[in-house]
Design an enzyme around this catalytic site. Structure first.
Site, short mmCIF file in Angstrom:
data_model
loop_
_atom_site.label_atom_id
_atom_site.label_comp_id
_atom_site.label_asym_id
_atom_site.label_seq_id
_atom_site.Cartn_x
_atom_site.Cartn_y
_atom_site.Cartn_z
N GLY A 16 0.84 -1.19 0.00
CA GLY A 16 0.00 0.00 0.00
C GLY A 16 0.87 1.23 0.00
O GLY A 16 0.89 2.03 -0.94
N ARG A 17 1.63 1.38 1.08
CA ARG A 17 2.51 2.54 1.24
C ARG A 17 3.49 2.66 0.07
O ARG A 17 3.69 3.73 -0.49
CB ARG A 17 3.27 2.40 2.56
CG ARG A 17 4.02 3.64 2.99
CD ARG A 17 4.97 3.34 4.15
NE ARG A 17 4.41 2.46 5.14
CZ ARG A 17 3.88 2.86 6.30
NH1 ARG A 17 3.83 4.13 6.58
NH2 ARG A 17 3.41 1.98 7.17
N CYS A 39 -7.94 21.62 18.09
CA CYS A 39 -7.69 21.93 19.50
C CYS A 39 -6.90 20.80 20.15
O CYS A 39 -7.33 20.20 21.15
CB CYS A 39 -9.01 22.16 20.23
SG CYS A 39 -9.93 23.56 19.58
#
Length: 416
Positions: free
Chosen positions: A274-275, A341
């Site tokens: 994949g990568r 945040c």
């Protein structure tokens, strides 16, 4: 190794006139070249097939491009199976490798004719009761302990939740054979994102030896061995990338030395990358919208960890190019931040970069895998669009950006 974007500043400015930042941009030419080189590197094996890991980049357009280059899909969930089906990828072009698998997912995989890869010996009876044992079946192996290359510890399979022990593997093949399975495969994943030409050959040698043992212990002759993923990419510019041709030759050598003498020279080799296939062929494109001068120097961009989680959750390095300033001195130290945040929402910490001005375009490299796919909606932030840079230089939106209406759509009983 100098990391260069696959687009120029002029190209990117033109693209941004059509699609607002942030967005993920994929390089069709690079994707096809990567797939073709992989197949060339393993052309010595008649049955070789790449099963692209859908989890890395779950987009139908990407799956179809890879399918045109001969690739199937590696799925691990119901929706990934459904996406493959809708792309016309069915039958033994799907490997279904999952864990803690719900019954409905085994049923769907069996219905599609996918090759089911069992994660645990207890799943044999579970599969038998829920969907039935198919003629072709695969088992996932976990040798335990640590996986080492030379003096380097690459990963710790003993702590991984995946796969069967070696004794369980023998028992599993015996049981599956009794239940009517006719063709068998072996699968293992021992290390993640290895930037080493030795990983696949070493893994292959381990699995090839297990295949010989399984034949002697059970009479089962494996039809295929799946080396899974783990071939990585150099996220940092100081590392050399893997050479897939050296890797392919290393696996061939182990194949000739172990399997051929044992009469197992017809075994097909599968991969589930994949990568390696997508990460370098994808950029996250974002624009500088704020600068802050407090205890540190900050550059705020319009992307955030909702678009690329890896730096926030792993502290992972992703190279950043300030477009148009590729040759400028990196004499400013910045934290490059998003708007969540969460203090970990940073694409870079204490990174030396050229002076960044408001409005500058930033390319965050190697975001083509585990980028968009890991996105989430914390703070009500919305996932960005995915754009394909086609081989002819034109662009196509292959996934639109989320809208507030998308975010609110699953809420029942409220009118927004």
């Amino acid at each position: 190794m100098l990391k260069k974007p696959f687009v120029t500043k002029a190209q990117l400015e033109a693209i941004c006139e059509k699609y607002p930042t942030p967005f993920h941009l994929y390089d069709e030419k690079g994707i096809r070249e990567t797939a073709r080189n992989l197949y060339k590197a393993f052309s010595w094996n008649k049955g070789f097939k790449e099963y692209f890991a859908v989890k890395a980049t779950p987009n139908p357009t990407i799956l179809k491009i890879l399918h045109e280059e001969g690739c199937g899909t590696d799925c691990s969930s119901l929706t990934e199976l459904m996406m493959s089906e809708r792309c016309g990828i069915v039958g033994d072009e799907i490997m279904f490798s999952s864990n803690d698998t719900p019954a409905e997912e085994f049923v769907k995989a069996k219905e599609l004719g996918a090759i089911i890869n069992l994660d645990d010996i207890t799943h044999i009876d579970f599969l038998k009761e829920t969907a039935g044992i198919p003629e072709t079946i695969c088992c996932r192996f976990n040798p335990g302990g640590v996986f080492e290359l030379g003096t380097d510890i690459m990963d710790n399979p003993g702590d991984a939740k995946y796969g069967m022990t070696r004794p369980q593997l023998t028992e599993a093949y015996k049981r599956l054979k009794e239940l009517g399975a006719k063709k068998f495969g072996l699968h293992a994943f021992l290390a993640s994102n290895t930037v080493s030409n030795e990983y696949y050959p070493e893994l292959a040698r381990i699995l090839f030896n297990v295949a010989v043992e399984i034949k002697e212990e059970t009479g089962v002759e494996l039809s295929f061995i799946n080396l899974s993923g783990g071939v990585g990419i150099p996220y940092t510019p100081d590392k050399e990338p893997n050479d897939i041709f050296v890797i392919g030759e290393g696996v061939r050598k182990a194949f000739e030395e172990v399997l051929v003498p044992a009469g197992l020279g017809d075994i097909k080799i599968f991969t589930e990358l994949g990568r390696y296939m997508l990460a370098p062929n994808g950029h996250l494109v974002t624009r500088a919208i704020h600068e802050k001068h407090t205890h540190k120097e900050y550059i705020g961009v319009d992307a955030c960890a909702a678009n690329l989680m890896r730096p926030a959750i792993y502290g992972a390095y992703h190279h950043i190019t300030v477009m148009g300033k590729e040759d400028a001195p990196c004499d400013h130290k910045y934290d490059v931040t998003g708007s969540l945040c969460e203090n970990c929402d940073k694409f870079a910490v204490d990174r030396m970069l050229p002076k960044i001005d408001i409005g500058d375009l930033l390319v965050i490299h190697d975001a083509g895998a585990h980028g968009f796919s890991m996105g989430y909606n914390y703070n009500g932030r919305l996932r960005s669009a995915e754009i394909l840079l086609k081989e002819d230089g034109s662009t196509e939106m292959i996934r639109r950006a989320e809208t507030p209406e998308d975010y609110f759509r699953t809420l029942e009983g409220f009118n927004f």
